[in-house]
Structure formats: C-alpha cells, structure tokens
Design a protein around this motif. Structure first.
Motif, PDB file in Angstrom:
ATOM      1  N   ASN A 136      35.275  23.399 -25.889  1.00 29.62           N
ATOM      2  CA  ASN A 136      36.312  22.400 -25.650  1.00 29.62           C
ATOM      3  C   ASN A 136      36.240  21.787 -24.258  1.00 29.62           C
ATOM      4  OD1 ASN A 136      37.675  22.323 -28.204  1.00 29.62           O
ATOM      5  ND2 ASN A 136      38.423  24.376 -27.773  1.00 29.62           N
ATOM      6  N   THR A 137      35.646  22.493 -23.306  1.00 30.31           N
ATOM      7  CA  THR A 137      35.344  21.841 -22.027  1.00 30.31           C
ATOM      8  C   THR A 137      34.343  20.716 -22.253  1.00 30.31           C
ATOM      9  OG1 THR A 137      35.774  23.843 -20.738  1.00 30.31           O
ATOM     10  CG2 THR A 137      34.388  22.164 -19.719  1.00 30.31           C
ATOM     11  N   TRP A 138      33.307  21.014 -23.052  1.00 31.48           N
ATOM     12  CA  TRP A 138      32.322  19.986 -23.412  1.00 31.48           C
ATOM     13  C   TRP A 138      32.993  18.821 -24.134  1.00 31.48           C
ATOM     14  CZ3 TRP A 138      30.790  18.321 -28.342  1.00 31.48           C
ATOM     15  CH2 TRP A 138      29.634  17.527 -28.378  1.00 31.48           C
ATOM     16  N   ALA A 139      33.853  19.131 -25.089  1.00 31.28           N
ATOM     17  CA  ALA A 139      34.486  18.084 -25.899  1.00 31.28           C
ATOM     18  C   ALA A 139      35.459  17.249 -25.083  1.00 31.28           C
ATOM     19  CB  ALA A 139      35.200  18.714 -27.096  1.00 31.28           C
ATOM     20  N   ALA A 140      36.199  17.885 -24.157  1.00 36.74           N
ATOM     21  CA  ALA A 140      37.205  17.175 -23.380  1.00 36.74           C
ATOM     22  C   ALA A 140      36.587  16.088 -22.510  1.00 36.74           C
ATOM     23  CB  ALA A 140      37.988  18.161 -22.519  1.00 36.74           C
ATOM     24  N   LEU A 141      35.412  16.356 -21.973  1.00 34.02           N
ATOM     25  CA  LEU A 141      34.770  15.404 -21.075  1.00 34.02           C
ATOM     26  C   LEU A 141      33.791  14.482 -21.789  1.00 34.02           C
ATOM     27  CD1 LEU A 141      33.912  17.678 -18.002  1.00 34.02           C
ATOM     28  CD2 LEU A 141      36.005  16.391 -18.448  1.00 34.02           C
ATOM     29  N   LEU A 165      45.041  29.124 -26.481  1.00 30.05           N
ATOM     30  CA  LEU A 165      45.430  29.586 -25.150  1.00 30.05           C
ATOM     31  C   LEU A 165      44.263  29.483 -24.180  1.00 30.05           C
ATOM     32  CD1 LEU A 165      47.362  30.956 -23.165  1.00 30.05           C
ATOM     33  CD2 LEU A 165      46.607  33.174 -24.081  1.00 30.05           C
ATOM     34  N   ALA A 166      43.084  29.911 -24.601  1.00 25.30           N
ATOM     35  CA  ALA A 166      41.905  29.831 -23.728  1.00 25.30           C
ATOM     36  C   ALA A 166      41.604  28.381 -23.366  1.00 25.30           C
ATOM     37  CB  ALA A 166      40.701  30.462 -24.419  1.00 25.30           C
ATOM     38  N   THR A 167      41.685  27.505 -24.355  1.00 21.48           N
ATOM     39  CA  THR A 167      41.422  26.098 -24.091  1.00 21.48           C
ATOM     40  C   THR A 167      42.503  25.501 -23.204  1.00 21.48           C
ATOM     41  OG1 THR A 167      40.496  26.027 -26.325  1.00 21.48           O
ATOM     42  CG2 THR A 167      40.761  23.940 -25.192  1.00 21.48           C
ATOM     43  N   LEU A 168      43.749  25.936 -23.404  1.00 20.39           N
ATOM     44  CA  LEU A 168      44.860  25.461 -22.575  1.00 20.39           C
ATOM     45  C   LEU A 168      44.607  25.750 -21.103  1.00 20.39           C
ATOM     46  CD1 LEU A 168      47.787  24.400 -22.245  1.00 20.39           C
ATOM     47  CD2 LEU A 168      48.567  26.739 -22.646  1.00 20.39           C
ATOM     48  N   ILE A 169      44.135  26.951 -20.811  1.00 22.46           N
ATOM     49  CA  ILE A 169      43.854  27.313 -19.420  1.00 22.46           C
ATOM     50  C   ILE A 169      42.761  26.417 -18.847  1.00 22.46           C
ATOM     51  CG2 ILE A 169      42.969  29.145 -17.927  1.00 22.46           C
ATOM     52  CD1 ILE A 169      44.289  31.148 -19.858  1.00 22.46           C
ATOM     53  N   ALA A 170      41.717  26.178 -19.643  1.00 22.35           N
ATOM     54  CA  ALA A 170      40.632  25.313 -19.181  1.00 22.35           C
ATOM     55  C   ALA A 170      41.125  23.889 -18.934  1.00 22.35           C
ATOM     56  CB  ALA A 170      39.496  25.308 -20.203  1.00 22.35           C
ATOM     57  N   TYR A 171      41.944  23.372 -19.848  1.00 21.65           N
ATOM     58  CA  TYR A 171      42.427  22.002 -19.704  1.00 21.65           C
ATOM     59  C   TYR A 171      43.395  21.863 -18.541  1.00 21.65           C
ATOM     60  CZ  TYR A 171      40.350  20.653 -24.172  1.00 21.65           C
ATOM     61  OH  TYR A 171      39.473  20.358 -25.180  1.00 21.65           O
ATOM     62  N   LEU A 172      44.246  22.870 -18.336  1.00 22.98           N
ATOM     63  CA  LEU A 172      45.153  22.825 -17.194  1.00 22.98           C
ATOM     64  C   LEU A 172      44.371  22.780 -15.887  1.00 22.98           C
ATOM     65  CD1 LEU A 172      47.983  25.336 -18.218  1.00 22.98           C
ATOM     66  CD2 LEU A 172      48.208  22.866 -17.879  1.00 22.98           C
ATOM     67  N   LEU A 207      46.286  14.805 -23.532  1.00 27.55           N
ATOM     68  CA  LEU A 207      46.457  14.720 -24.982  1.00 27.55           C
ATOM     69  C   LEU A 207      45.977  16.008 -25.643  1.00 27.55           C
ATOM     70  CD1 LEU A 207      47.407  12.774 -27.160  1.00 27.55           C
ATOM     71  CD2 LEU A 207      45.086  11.859 -27.275  1.00 27.55           C
ATOM     72  N   TYR A 208      44.830  16.512 -25.218  1.00 28.73           N
ATOM     73  CA  TYR A 208      44.338  17.781 -25.742  1.00 28.73           C
ATOM     74  C   TYR A 208      45.303  18.907 -25.414  1.00 28.73           C
ATOM     75  CZ  TYR A 208      39.713  15.633 -26.476  1.00 28.73           C
ATOM     76  OH  TYR A 208      38.673  14.847 -26.898  1.00 28.73           O
ATOM     77  N   LEU A 209      45.894  18.837 -24.237  1.00 37.33           N
ATOM     78  CA  LEU A 209      46.838  19.870 -23.805  1.00 37.33           C
ATOM     79  C   LEU A 209      48.042  19.942 -24.749  1.00 37.33           C
ATOM     80  CD1 LEU A 209      47.640  21.918 -21.581  1.00 37.33           C
ATOM     81  CD2 LEU A 209      48.727  20.017 -20.385  1.00 37.33           C
TER      82      LEU A 209
END
Length: 410
Positions: free
Chosen positions: A35-40, A153-160, A253-255
């Motif tokens: 999701n880090t890859w997808a977010a950017l 939750l893991a993705t939330l931490i990365a996005y925050l 938005l992902y958040l």
C-alpha cells in the motif's frame, strides 16, 4: 530449520507464537509495502514518468501477470512448505518495493512492478490457503474480518507517516519506497526465525485440482478479478488525472478508507457469519452496481471531487465483504483441496486481469464513463451468480441446483 509442530501442539506455545498470531503478523507485513507502493503510484508515474491512461493500463496488466500464473505455487510447494514460501514472497515484495524509485523509466518501473507482483500474488495465494487451513469454519468469518482490520491498521500507520512527513520533510519517492519495503522485509525475516513450522491437520494435494462441483466458486472468482481491475486501476487514477489530487490528498483518501475498514471489517465478518455468504455477497454486488453507475455520473453529469471521493470510500467498503467468498469455499471444499484450489482460484481471478487493464486503458482515452458502466455490468453478473449460493453451503450442496430436495427443506 524451524521445528515442525501440529496445530494441536501449537496450543501449548505462548500466544504470540501460535498460528493465528503469525497470520496477524503476516497481515500487518504485506500491506506496508504494497500500500505504500499503491499510495504513491499514480503521482509517481504521472509526475516522474509522464504516464497516460494507456501507460497505466499496461503497468497494471504487467502487474497482474504473476497472478495469472499463481497456479505455479502448486509446483513450488512440492519442494517448499507453504509457510516458508509465504515469507520468501513477502521478502521479494518488500525488496522490489524498496527499489521502485531507483528506476524511474518505463522499463524499470515495469520490471520492478513484475517482481513485486510475483511476491504479492504468491504471498496472497499461500496466505489464503493457510487462513482456511488454520482457522476453524465457525471462527473463520469473524477472524478474517479481524485480519482485514489488522492489515488496515498497518496501512493506516504507513499513510499517517506519509501525510505527516511528506511535505514537512520534503520526502522523496525513493525515501518512502525504501522505508515501506524495508519494514516488510524485516518483519518477514523475523517471522521466519521466530515461528515453528505449523502442520495442518489434513495434508494438501500437491497437483492442480479442478472439480466440477466448485464451478460457482470459480465463476465468482473470475468476475471478482475482472471487476476489481476497475477499482484498482482507474478509480485512483481518476482522482489524480481529473481532479488533480496530490500525494497527501490521495493519502488522506486512503486514510479514510483504512479507518472505515478497521471499524467495519470485523462487523462485516460477523455479518457474514450471521446472514450467510449468499446475502452478504448479494449486498456487496448491489452496492457496487450503484457505486460504478455513480462513477459514470462523475463524467456524464460533471459531479465534483467530493462526490467522487465519497464513492471511492464506499467502493472500498463494499469490497470488504469479499471475505464471504473465502468462507463459501471453505464450507464446500474437501480439506485436502484448499492449497491447490487457492492457487487455481488466483489464476482464474487473474484471467481477465492480464488483458483487461490495457484494453480498458485505451477505452479510457475515449470515454472514462464507459469504463465504469462496464464495471456496473460486471457487478450485475456477479450478483446473479451470488444468488445461486445456497443458504447453507456444504460439500454436496455447493449451489441451489445441488440436491433440490435438501434445498427445499432449508
């Protein structure tokens, strides 16, 4: 080599070393890199590599090719345990993600996308198999909901972290990709070293399995794969291309999606257990029909960015009910079929994914609204198929057409 123990003996281990704990650790590890890859991704390919709709369609076609060959997992598990393959796949996903920004040209992006996709799809194939082998049927809907929430939750931490630090520290794409991928690699290596090898109660068949009585599951998987491409490829791309969303705005938005998923995924797991797979999937597909038609309205009627963002969140929430497809198969499957069928199902799920993104990429250049109208039609086909699931699926009662006397008695 890690010690081999049965699921029954694993109950004597500390809770953090049991199979369910490992499933949660894996659920945390994978989304950090992916999701880090997808977010950017959309901002990265537009700003750095100057992608258009056809280019993004090609990238996602390349990304889905390993999913089409997920059946290859069957050959690998002849020589390697599923649990080990899952960890190796996570490491490959993490390493490829970490290196993404090092190769900002078309060729480099496509190559690393292919490598990360091999890791992602082989991990997901094995992960689904282990979930259905390690979780009891009566606990599976609830636990799958919690596993989805853990991933959120893991993705939330990365996005925050991205939201808080992207502009403040003027982060580069390379920095974020290196950290996101590196964290996944560290977690996977820890899991390889800290956990024993768990032996499921039923040995798995290590050859391709195609059974006629699973036909409805195969059909639902095919339609889910085709429909998912619209969301994965074009929903986020629309937010950037049409409305000019920047990295921190896309991440916001992902958040919102993640917070909603953390709240609703466990509830949806319980709902599947209470209402059954047929009603849960029918509700999902009816919701997706409405959402995809409304996406078309963004183009036909000129609705603004706020409406599109609301639809994006609703779209993501409906997909959480897809866990019902896993529990439907768990109920109808012979226990020894779980691993090979997970691999076959992933291949079926990705048949359309190999050609659909690039074809829809060209359609997108002509009419983005037509892409979403096609997605609504796919959801309608899925709804029709979901209504063929019996109220209480079981071996010998896979569809409403099986054993009509028993069906009438339900």
């Amino acid at each position: 080599m890690a010690r081999l123990i049965t699921l029954e003996d694993a109950k004597q281990l500390p809770f953090w070393r049991r199979p369910v704990a490992l499933l949660f650790l894996m659920a945390l590890a994978m989304p950090i890199a992916f999701n880090t890859w997808a977010a950017l991704l959309n901002n990265f390919v537009i700003e750095v590599a100057d992608f258009d709709g056809a280019d993004i369609g090609l990238l996602h076609t390349i990304r889905e090719i390993p999913g089409f060959f997920a059946v290859g997992v069957i050959a690998i598990i002849i020589f390697m345990r599923e649990q080990v393959l899952g960890m190796v796949s996570l490491i490959l996903l993490g390493v490829a993600t970490a290196l993404t920004a090092q190769f900002p040209q078309m060729g480099g992006i496509l190559t690393l996308t292919m490598l990360s996709s091999i890791g992602f799809h082989y991990y997901e194939t094995v992960n689904q198999s282990l979930q259905l082998q390690w979780l009891k049927i009566e606990d599976a809907p609830r636990m799958l909901g919690w596993l989805m929430a853990a991933g959120s939750l893991a993705t939330l931490i990365a996005y925050l972290a991205i939201m808080a630090l992207w502009e403040t520290l003027q982060l580069s794409y390379n920095t974020v990709y290196m950290v996101g991928g590196g964290v996944t690699v560290v977690i996977a290596i820890f899991a390889m070293l800290a956990y024993p090898q768990f032996e499921a109660p039923t040995p798995q068949i290590k050859k391709m399995v195609l059974r006629r009585r699973y036909w409805l599951y195969y059909a639902l998987q095919f339609m889910a794969g085709a429909r998912r491409q619209i969301f994965m490829v074009f929903a986020g791309f629309m937010m950037v291309e049409r409305f000019g969303y920047e990295v921190h705005e896309i991440t916001t938005l992902y958040l919102i999606n993640l917070v909603a998923n953390m709240i609703f995924a466990p509830l949806m797991g319980r709902a599947v257990g209470y209402f059954g797979e047929r009603r849960a999937l029918a509700f999902e597909y009816m919701g997706l029909i409405a959402v995809f038609l409304a996406y078309g309205g963004v183009y036909w009627l000129g609705w603004g960015a706020l409406i599109a963002a609301i639809l994006y969140v609703l779209d993501h929430m409906f997909f959480a009910l897809a866990l019902a497809l896993k529990t439907y198969f768990q109920k109808i499957a012979d226990p020894q079929d779980i691993a090979p069928t997970a691999a076959v199902a992933f291949t079926i799920n990705h048949i359309a994914a190999v050609f659909l993104p690039v074809l829809l990429g060209f359609l997108w250049l002509v009419s983005p609204a037509a892409v979403f109208l096609l997605a609504a039609g796919m959801a309608a086909v899925s709804l029709t198929l979901a209504l063929l699931i019996p109220r209480n699926p079981a071996p010998g009662r896979e569809t409403i057409f099986a054993h009509p006397v028993a069906q009438a008695a339900e």
